[in-house]
Design a protein around this motif. Sequence first.
Motif, PDB file in Angstrom:
ATOM      1  N   TYR A 183      59.568 108.493  54.331  1.00  0.00           N
ATOM      2  CA  TYR A 183      60.517 107.472  54.823  1.00  0.00           C
ATOM      3  C   TYR A 183      60.092 106.083  54.345  1.00  0.00           C
ATOM      4  O   TYR A 183      60.915 105.255  53.963  1.00  0.00           O
ATOM      5  CB  TYR A 183      60.572 107.456  56.352  1.00  0.00           C
ATOM      6  CG  TYR A 183      61.307 108.620  56.956  1.00  0.00           C
ATOM      7  CD1 TYR A 183      62.638 108.860  56.624  1.00  0.00           C
ATOM      8  CD2 TYR A 183      60.673 109.465  57.869  1.00  0.00           C
ATOM      9  CE1 TYR A 183      63.312 109.943  57.192  1.00  0.00           C
ATOM     10  CE2 TYR A 183      61.334 110.531  58.434  1.00  0.00           C
ATOM     11  CZ  TYR A 183      62.655 110.775  58.092  1.00  0.00           C
ATOM     12  OH  TYR A 183      63.310 111.823  58.636  1.00  0.00           O
ATOM     13  N   MET A 184      58.786 105.865  54.401  1.00  0.00           N
ATOM     14  CA  MET A 184      58.261 104.573  53.928  1.00  0.00           C
ATOM     15  C   MET A 184      58.589 104.415  52.442  1.00  0.00           C
ATOM     16  O   MET A 184      59.070 103.371  52.003  1.00  0.00           O
ATOM     17  CB  MET A 184      56.740 104.514  54.120  1.00  0.00           C
ATOM     18  CG  MET A 184      56.281 104.565  55.550  1.00  0.00           C
ATOM     19  SD  MET A 184      56.170 102.936  56.284  1.00  0.00           S
ATOM     20  CE  MET A 184      54.761 102.261  55.425  1.00  0.00           C
ATOM     21  N   GLU A 185      58.293 105.459  51.697  1.00  0.00           N
ATOM     22  CA  GLU A 185      58.545 105.444  50.254  1.00  0.00           C
ATOM     23  C   GLU A 185      60.016 105.092  49.991  1.00  0.00           C
ATOM     24  O   GLU A 185      60.346 104.285  49.127  1.00  0.00           O
ATOM     25  CB  GLU A 185      58.204 106.847  49.700  1.00  0.00           C
ATOM     26  CG  GLU A 185      58.319 106.999  48.210  1.00  0.00           C
ATOM     27  CD  GLU A 185      57.310 106.176  47.432  1.00  0.00           C
ATOM     28  OE1 GLU A 185      56.120 106.227  47.768  1.00  0.00           O
ATOM     29  OE2 GLU A 185      57.748 105.467  46.488  1.00  0.00           O
ATOM     30  N   LYS A 186      60.908 105.675  50.777  1.00  0.00           N
ATOM     31  CA  LYS A 186      62.342 105.493  50.555  1.00  0.00           C
ATOM     32  C   LYS A 186      62.825 104.105  50.985  1.00  0.00           C
ATOM     33  O   LYS A 186      63.590 103.455  50.279  1.00  0.00           O
ATOM     34  CB  LYS A 186      63.084 106.581  51.350  1.00  0.00           C
ATOM     35  CG  LYS A 186      64.601 106.553  51.271  1.00  0.00           C
ATOM     36  CD  LYS A 186      65.144 107.793  51.984  1.00  0.00           C
ATOM     37  CE  LYS A 186      66.595 107.653  52.394  1.00  0.00           C
ATOM     38  NZ  LYS A 186      67.538 107.723  51.312  1.00  0.00           N
ATOM     39  N   TYR A 187      62.313 103.616  52.149  1.00  0.00           N
ATOM     40  CA  TYR A 187      62.912 102.395  52.711  1.00  0.00           C
ATOM     41  C   TYR A 187      62.113 101.115  52.454  1.00  0.00           C
ATOM     42  O   TYR A 187      62.579 100.028  52.765  1.00  0.00           O
ATOM     43  CB  TYR A 187      63.154 102.587  54.212  1.00  0.00           C
ATOM     44  CG  TYR A 187      64.248 103.611  54.483  1.00  0.00           C
ATOM     45  CD1 TYR A 187      65.557 103.348  54.087  1.00  0.00           C
ATOM     46  CD2 TYR A 187      63.965 104.823  55.086  1.00  0.00           C
ATOM     47  CE1 TYR A 187      66.559 104.279  54.304  1.00  0.00           C
ATOM     48  CE2 TYR A 187      64.960 105.761  55.313  1.00  0.00           C
ATOM     49  CZ  TYR A 187      66.254 105.487  54.917  1.00  0.00           C
ATOM     50  OH  TYR A 187      67.238 106.404  55.127  1.00  0.00           O
ATOM     51  N   ILE A 188      60.918 101.246  51.926  1.00  0.00           N
ATOM     52  CA  ILE A 188      60.159 100.026  51.571  1.00  0.00           C
ATOM     53  C   ILE A 188      60.458  99.661  50.113  1.00  0.00           C
ATOM     54  O   ILE A 188      59.830  98.836  49.489  1.00  0.00           O
ATOM     55  CB  ILE A 188      58.627 100.232  51.786  1.00  0.00           C
ATOM     56  CG1 ILE A 188      58.330 100.614  53.230  1.00  0.00           C
ATOM     57  CG2 ILE A 188      57.811  98.986  51.453  1.00  0.00           C
ATOM     58  CD1 ILE A 188      58.727  99.584  54.261  1.00  0.00           C
ATOM     59  N   LYS A 189      61.450 100.267  49.593  1.00  0.00           N
ATOM     60  CA  LYS A 189      61.796 100.139  48.178  1.00  0.00           C
ATOM     61  C   LYS A 189      62.482  98.807  47.871  1.00  0.00           C
ATOM     62  O   LYS A 189      63.192  98.244  48.711  1.00  0.00           O
ATOM     63  CB  LYS A 189      62.781 101.267  47.883  1.00  0.00           C
ATOM     64  CG  LYS A 189      62.949 101.646  46.464  1.00  0.00           C
ATOM     65  CD  LYS A 189      63.740 102.966  46.483  1.00  0.00           C
ATOM     66  CE  LYS A 189      64.619 103.202  45.290  1.00  0.00           C
ATOM     67  NZ  LYS A 189      64.429 102.511  44.120  1.00  0.00           N
ATOM     68  N   ASN A 248      62.098  92.256  44.570  1.00  0.00           N
ATOM     69  CA  ASN A 248      63.267  92.132  45.452  1.00  0.00           C
ATOM     70  C   ASN A 248      64.556  91.900  44.657  1.00  0.00           C
ATOM     71  O   ASN A 248      65.641  91.831  45.237  1.00  0.00           O
ATOM     72  CB  ASN A 248      63.071  90.969  46.438  1.00  0.00           C
ATOM     73  CG  ASN A 248      61.956  91.254  47.441  1.00  0.00           C
ATOM     74  OD1 ASN A 248      61.493  92.386  47.548  1.00  0.00           O
ATOM     75  ND2 ASN A 248      61.525  90.229  48.165  1.00  0.00           N
ATOM     76  N   SER A 262      57.447 102.013  45.458  1.00  0.00           N
ATOM     77  CA  SER A 262      57.338 101.321  46.756  1.00  0.00           C
ATOM     78  C   SER A 262      55.903 100.874  47.021  1.00  0.00           C
ATOM     79  O   SER A 262      55.667  99.842  47.636  1.00  0.00           O
ATOM     80  CB  SER A 262      57.804 102.243  47.877  1.00  0.00           C
ATOM     81  OG  SER A 262      59.152 102.558  47.667  1.00  0.00           O
ATOM     82  N   TYR A 283      54.470  97.336  48.422  1.00  0.00           N
ATOM     83  CA  TYR A 283      53.609  97.350  49.606  1.00  0.00           C
ATOM     84  C   TYR A 283      52.300  96.595  49.334  1.00  0.00           C
ATOM     85  O   TYR A 283      51.848  95.766  50.116  1.00  0.00           O
ATOM     86  CB  TYR A 283      53.329  98.823  49.936  1.00  0.00           C
ATOM     87  CG  TYR A 283      52.628  99.072  51.236  1.00  0.00           C
ATOM     88  CD1 TYR A 283      53.354  99.316  52.394  1.00  0.00           C
ATOM     89  CD2 TYR A 283      51.241  99.074  51.322  1.00  0.00           C
ATOM     90  CE1 TYR A 283      52.711  99.549  53.596  1.00  0.00           C
ATOM     91  CE2 TYR A 283      50.587  99.294  52.523  1.00  0.00           C
ATOM     92  CZ  TYR A 283      51.325  99.542  53.657  1.00  0.00           C
ATOM     93  OH  TYR A 283      50.690  99.754  54.841  1.00  0.00           O
TER      94      TYR A 283
END
Length: 480
Positions: free
Chosen positions: A407-413, A316, A420, A424
């Motif tokens: 989308y997950m790959e991009k926004y769970i970054k 983070n 990502s 996760y």
Amino acid sequence: MRTDLEYIDSLRRLNTVIYASGEKLDNFADHPLIRPHINAAAMTYKMAHDPEFEDLLTVKSHLTGRKINRFTHIHQGPEDLVKKVKMLRAISQQTGSCYQRCVGFDGINALYSTTYDIDQQYGSDYHRRMKNYVEHLQETDNMVVGAMTDPKGDRGLKPGQQDDPDMYVHVIEKNDEGIVIRGAKTHQTGAVNSHEILIMPTVALTEEDKNYALACAVPIDAPGVLHIFGRQVNDSRKFDQIDQGNACFGVVGGEALTILEDVFVPWERVFMCGEYDFAGTLVERFACYHRQNYGGCKGGVSDVIVGASTAIAKMNGVERASHIKDKIVEMIHLTETVYCCSIACSSQGRSTPSGAYGVDPLLANVGKLNITRFIYEICRISHDIAGGLLATLPSEKDFKHPEIGPYMEKYIKGVSGTPSEERYRILRLLENMTAGTALVESMHGAGSPQAQRVMILRQGNLAHKEKLARKMAGIESESD
Ligand code: SF4
Ligand code: FE
């Protein structure tokens, strides 16, 4: 000594009857609901063959002089007790979950000294049988589930006062060959993947409940024994991989309700039968050994939680923030505090007339009571550090979906350079280790907090403390 693979294979040769989610399991050793718990228990076999951990996981038998797995050993001194705690922490660091084998280990140690004491009083033959049984466990390297907790029915009534006499395991028949028992044991950690059950009473008993004063061992697949496997939070995820968080070793121990429907036990495996005045002693000794464990096993689990919290803080991009460092320090402080209690009650252990060593009961109970609070606090801090995504992450199937996966790959970054999927995975691991079932186990495993408070009051020697104060206040003379 068995290897991990030999252990898993040996389970396939058993006829253990297990029901889970309404189904009778054919091949439980490979069933996704059960396999992670088997993998965790297998670590107690695997690490015994690893030169790095050999000193902790193996020991010389005081009965045969042979090298054995420590989980089948009778503690011969404070050094054995300290090594036990270190061993538990080392295994937890590898599994991040409960490996279940301690319950039977504590059961044989509690019964070893108690059978000796019963024989001294009654001239019975229990200790010889117990020694033979321990030797059998050392030679076979079998895993034993220590079965203590009865269903208890109305908690305000004694065993014999219950509407249903089966609320506590009891003897229904005695003959020349042995006894027949009936009842059930609840919350049986590791029962389905053990080889044998060691049955003990769950409360102190009086003469009218003599039939409930019972300790004995039976094979896990003996006729009349069946297990109903417990559900855990999120256990349908055991059919996924990443969403499990800890796919290899699961969460907590895999508990079962074990039914004992008219099970025959030969006399050679009966270690208490009617000596109600020793039931309380046995329960207390077992409880103290099991409470000793928690700073070791939960210490190791907390090490992994601290590690996961550090990793997610880095992902983070906040690991240098002073409040994050403070929180990590707090988690380490709490972890080492619970570990200290387990080491302390072990190094202050005391001998019993049987030669077996027991822990300091006051320190063991203080340690377990700390667990019921500190693990919650460690988990609370980990949630604080991890952020809300811990509770809102979409599923693994979405992550791998061809259309929405990107989308997950991009926004769970998190920070650049960290995939990502790694973020996760760490979040799922933390979720697994810090929410739901794992927390409840810290509260109630080895006995609920009130059980520790009762022991602390009993062991606290208030009379002595009051005397100290009175003397200092000039109320009593030194000779009083
Ligand atoms: Fe052992 Fe800890 Fe599991 Fe109890 S909770 S059986 S002490 S690993
Ligand atoms: Fe436990």
